[in-house]
Motif scaffolding. Structure first.
Motif, PDB file in Angstrom:
ATOM      1  N   HIS A  34       1.076  -0.739  -0.313  1.00  0.00           N
ATOM      2  CA  HIS A  34       0.382   0.138   0.460  1.00  0.00           C
ATOM      3  C   HIS A  34       0.831   1.431   0.188  1.00  0.00           C
ATOM      4  CE1 HIS A  34      -4.047   1.792   1.029  1.00  0.00           C
ATOM      5  NE2 HIS A  34      -3.229   2.967   1.273  1.00  0.00           N
ATOM      6  N   HIS A  36       1.170   5.059  -2.546  1.00  0.00           N
ATOM      7  CA  HIS A  36       0.591   5.816  -3.836  1.00  0.00           C
ATOM      8  C   HIS A  36       1.747   6.556  -4.584  1.00  0.00           C
ATOM      9  CE1 HIS A  36      -3.331   5.472  -2.373  1.00  0.00           C
ATOM     10  NE2 HIS A  36      -3.054   5.410  -1.304  1.00  0.00           N
ATOM     11  N   HIS A 220      -9.788   1.167  -0.753  1.00  0.00           N
ATOM     12  CA  HIS A 220      -9.730   1.724   0.314  1.00  0.00           C
ATOM     13  C   HIS A 220     -10.850   1.255   1.201  1.00  0.00           C
ATOM     14  CE1 HIS A 220      -6.109   2.848  -1.743  1.00  0.00           C
ATOM     15  NE2 HIS A 220      -6.273   4.280  -0.139  1.00  0.00           N
ATOM     16  N   HIS A 244      -6.379  -0.097   4.692  1.00  0.00           N
ATOM     17  CA  HIS A 244      -6.255   0.337   6.457  1.00  0.00           C
ATOM     18  C   HIS A 244      -7.828  -0.546   7.234  1.00  0.00           C
ATOM     19  CE1 HIS A 244      -4.107   4.487   4.491  1.00  0.00           C
ATOM     20  NE2 HIS A 244      -5.130   4.068   3.701  1.00  0.00           N
ATOM     21  N   ASP A 302       1.930   4.000   3.117  1.00  0.00           N
ATOM     22  CA  ASP A 302       0.948   5.376   2.168  1.00  0.00           C
ATOM     23  C   ASP A 302       1.177   5.742   1.618  1.00  0.00           C
ATOM     24  OD1 ASP A 302      -1.796   5.751   1.366  1.00  0.00           O
ATOM     25  OD2 ASP A 302      -2.572   6.345   3.326  1.00  0.00           O
TER      26      ASP A 302
HETATM   27 ZN   LIG Z   1      -4.206   4.738   0.622  1.00  0.00          ZN
END
Ligand SMILES: [Zn+2]
Length: 361
Positions: A34, A36, A220, A244, A302
């Motif tokens: 995870h 981005h 998500h 998450h 993240d």
């Molecule tokens: Zn994320």
């Protein structure tokens, strides 16, 4: 000699040996599921691209350090600042062929330096496209950047194309792009964005199509939204992974569902804390319960650009606050490897690799 090699290379055993010997870089043992792409680029790269494109006016601050203070988030009430920071620098990356490829390649190097042997990065190509660069070209550029990074740094990189909760009009195209580029490094589809936005029918149709085409899914859910979003991700979207998922602990039935199905939760400790999606008190973090109950979860960054974190810092947090031992950290890495969207053979190989090189955390 050439003939001998040709004969030998036909042997399945040798082929599998060649694959075993070259697929994953020795020594590296972390797996990230995870992160981005556009939240993990280097600030100096954005700064330099802005300079090159004559867009310095778009960035706040007179120096890289001043610019950084606008991007980095910490303390409470930072969600607005976090969301705003994307608006600040995304115009600099948008439509820039060189820059898009560059951030993809650099991410491989950054992950290598963080001990990752494999990672999957999420992005929405629409955010990087403009009138002169199509979403499809963005996907091609990222694929090229990852391929180059993989060759240079030995870190295997794959991508997940993301649908955005308030952009139902992009859903269909995401499914098509995932399907078209599945052999070029795109391994799955996701849904991200503001969980308070109700999902339009396009998402249900898009994910249904993805399921039919055997495209892997991570949603998500339960980050800022309720446990019911996690339930929907599992039951309706048939997600193999949930981004998450923290709030699943607030509904016993949903928490049972998480445990029973073994769905993989992509936990991002710093992100969850800094953005206020969980209690600011680390001793109340849901991951403590996940660890105790042997829930299937991993530790992820993240958005390193904003949180100034790494897989190393996330593992440190887990050992300090979640009661996780070194063995638990290795288990989380193995769970991550098992939850990748790689083909089964490669996945098994990755799992063995992570076990082998994780002996000393
Ligand atoms: Zn994320």
């Amino acid at each position: 000699m050439n003939r001998l090699i040709a004969v030998l290379s036909k042997s399945r055993k040798l082929k599998s040996f060649i694959r075993m010997a070259s697929s994953f870089k020795e020594g590296l043992c972390r797996v990230e599921l995870h992160c981005h792409l556009d939240g993990c680029c280097r600030p100096e790269t954005i700064w330099n691209i802005a300079k090159r494109r004559g867009m310095m006016d778009a960035l706040p601050g007179n120096t890289l350090e001043e610019f950084l203070t606008e991007l980095r988030v910490s303390g409470s009430g930072t969600l607005a600042k976090f969301l705003h920071s994307f608006e600040i620098y995304m115009p600099v990356l948008k439509g820039d062929r060189v820059g898009i490829k560059e951030i993809a390649t650099e991410l491989c190097q950054d992950k290598m330096n963080d001990g990752a042997v494999y990672f999957e990065a999420t992005y929405c190509p629409h955010f990087l496209s403009d009138d002169n660069l199509t979403t499809e070209e963005v996907v091609q550029l990222v694929n090229e950047g990852f391929k180059e990074g993989e060759k240079k740094f030995g870190v295997k990189a794959r991508s997940i194309l993301c649908m955005i909760r308030d952009k139902p009009e992009w859903c269909r195209e995401m499914v098509e792009l995932c399907d078209k580029y599945r052999s070029e490094g795109v391994v799955g589809i996701g849904i991200a964005g503001d969980e308070s936005v109700a999902l339009e029918i396009d998402f249900y149709q898009g994910v249904k199509e993805a399921i039919e085409r055997n495209i892997c899914r991570t949603i998500h859910a339960g980050e800022s939204g309720p446990a019911s979003n996690v339930q929907e991700a599992i039951e309706v979207f048939k997600a193999q992974r949930v981004g998450h998922g923290y709030h699943c602990v607030e509904d016993d039935n949903v928490y049972e569902l998480v445990k029973k199905t073994g769905v993989h939760l992509e936990v991002c400790p710093t992100s969850s804390n800094v953005l206020g999606n969980v209690s600011p008190d680390w001793t109340k973090h849901p991951a403590i319960r996940f660890a105790k109950d042997n829930v299937n979860f991993s530790l992820n960054t993240d958005d390193t650009l904003h949180f100034n974190n790494s897989l190393q810092t996330e593992e440190d947090i887990a050992m300090k606050y979640f009661g996780m031992s070194k063995e638990d950290i290795i288990t989380a890495r193995v769970y991550a490897a098992e939850a990748t969207f790689l083909p089964e053979g490669e996945k098994r190989e990755l799992v063995e690799h992570v076990k082998k090189f994780s002996v000393s955390v």
